[in-house]
Scaffold this motif. Structure first.
Motif, short mmCIF file in Angstrom:
data_model
loop_
_atom_site.label_atom_id
_atom_site.label_comp_id
_atom_site.label_asym_id
_atom_site.label_seq_id
_atom_site.Cartn_x
_atom_site.Cartn_y
_atom_site.Cartn_z
N HIS A 1 4.55 4.43 26.43
CA HIS A 1 4.02 3.24 25.76
C HIS A 1 5.04 2.60 24.82
N ARG A 2 6.31 3.01 24.93
CA ARG A 2 7.41 2.44 24.14
C ARG A 2 7.13 2.52 22.65
N ILE A 3 6.60 3.67 22.21
CA ILE A 3 6.40 3.93 20.79
C ILE A 3 7.52 4.87 20.36
N THR A 4 8.39 4.39 19.49
CA THR A 4 9.53 5.17 19.05
C THR A 4 9.50 5.35 17.53
N PHE A 5 10.31 6.27 17.05
CA PHE A 5 10.38 6.56 15.62
C PHE A 5 11.37 5.58 14.99
N GLU A 6 10.84 4.53 14.38
CA GLU A 6 11.65 3.44 13.88
C GLU A 6 11.94 3.61 12.39
N ARG A 7 13.11 3.12 12.00
CA ARG A 7 13.43 3.01 10.59
C ARG A 7 13.00 1.63 10.11
N THR A 8 12.19 1.60 9.08
CA THR A 8 11.63 0.35 8.58
C THR A 8 12.20 0.04 7.20
N LYS A 9 12.07 -1.20 6.79
CA LYS A 9 12.49 -1.60 5.46
C LYS A 9 11.53 -2.67 4.97
N THR A 10 11.02 -2.48 3.78
CA THR A 10 10.10 -3.44 3.19
C THR A 10 10.68 -3.92 1.87
N TRP A 11 10.45 -5.18 1.56
CA TRP A 11 10.96 -5.75 0.31
C TRP A 11 9.92 -5.75 -0.78
N LYS A 12 8.68 -5.50 -0.45
CA LYS A 12 7.61 -5.50 -1.44
C LYS A 12 6.67 -4.35 -1.14
N GLU A 13 6.33 -3.61 -2.15
CA GLU A 13 5.42 -2.48 -1.98
C GLU A 13 4.51 -2.43 -3.19
N SER A 14 3.20 -2.38 -2.97
CA SER A 14 2.25 -2.36 -4.06
C SER A 14 2.17 -0.98 -4.67
N THR A 15 2.01 -0.93 -5.99
CA THR A 15 1.81 0.33 -6.70
C THR A 15 0.36 0.51 -7.12
N ASP A 16 -0.52 -0.35 -6.66
CA ASP A 16 -1.94 -0.25 -6.99
C ASP A 16 -2.53 1.01 -6.36
N THR B 1 10.60 5.39 7.48
CA THR B 1 10.56 5.67 8.91
C THR B 1 9.12 5.79 9.35
N GLY B 2 8.87 5.59 10.63
CA GLY B 2 7.52 5.70 11.17
C GLY B 2 7.49 5.35 12.64
N TRP B 3 6.39 5.66 13.30
CA TRP B 3 6.21 5.36 14.72
C TRP B 3 5.77 3.92 14.89
N ALA B 4 6.44 3.21 15.78
CA ALA B 4 6.15 1.79 16.01
C ALA B 4 6.64 1.42 17.39
N PRO B 5 6.15 0.30 17.95
CA PRO B 5 6.68 -0.17 19.25
C PRO B 5 8.19 -0.33 19.19
#
Length: 207
Positions: free
Chosen positions: A110-125, A163-167
């Motif tokens: 299903h083309r789900i691979t372990f991807e490296r992600t990057k986010t510029w905003k993350e909530s601390t709530d 990192t996480g699993w994503a298409p």
């Protein structure tokens, strides 16, 4: 060949030598033909053990892999093969027993691979997940609703890697609009009917 040789009057020993098979096997073929007729020549044998994981189970595995572990009550931020396998085996409502190698194959298909992600905003709530789940629920069940939104700034740009699993080729990213060349537009709105949004005046920008 066994049936035709037997019809010609050959003995079991002669037929066994002809087809290079055991005598007991020859007798079983002849007896089965006498009992079942032509149907014995095409027995309904399976090509192995029946599949235990069908298309529904595969879809459930993919949905679970694409869901945040925290949302499913797991005390970690991303899945590993071992953690995902253990979670599927002890799931409260739908248990799926799958080996780690088979799980890797399903994710690869299903083309789900372990991807490296990057986010510029993350909530601390601390209530972020509950609020996000509420927004997702209302978005799915009440598409005509208008939700509260606001804009603020400026804020410090701090990239956070993960990192996480994503298409494959499409990791989750939350891009930030940090090009604020003409001031900040203040927006105030509240949830309600389609005409219930209220917008505050825009902060004047320099010419």
């Amino acid at each position: 060949m066994v049936v035709l040789a037997s019809a010609d009057g050959n003995t079991v020993l002669a037929i066994a030598r002809l087809v290079q098979a055991d005598e007991n096997t020859i007798r079983q073929v002849i007896h089965r033909f006498n009992e079942m007729g032509m149907a014995s020549l095409d027995p309904p044998w399976a090509g192995g053990r029946p599949r235990q994981i069908g298309s529904d189970e595969e879809q459930f595995i993919i949905e679970t892999a694409n869901t945040r572990p925290e949302k499913l009550g797991r005390p970690f931020t991303r899945w590993s093969i071992r953690k995902l396998t253990d979670h599927l085996r002890v799931h409260a409502t739908r248990q799926v027993r799958v080996s780690r190698e088979r799980l890797r194959q399903i994710l690869h298909q299903h083309r789900i691979t372990f991807e490296r992600t990057k986010t510029w905003k993350e909530s601390t709530d601390p209530h972020r997940d509950a609020q996000l789940a509420r927004v997702e629920y209302v978005s799915a069940h009440f598409p005509q609703r208008v939700f509260a939104s606001d804009e603020f700034g400026p804020f410090v740009i701090r990239p956070q890697s993960g990192t996480g699993w994503a298409p494959a080729g499409h990791p989750r990213r939350l891009p930030a609009n940090y090009y604020k060349l003409h001031g900040v537009r203040q927006l105030l709105s509240k949830s309600g009917a389609s005409s219930g949004a209220v917008r505050a005046p825009r902060t004047p920008s320099p010419p």
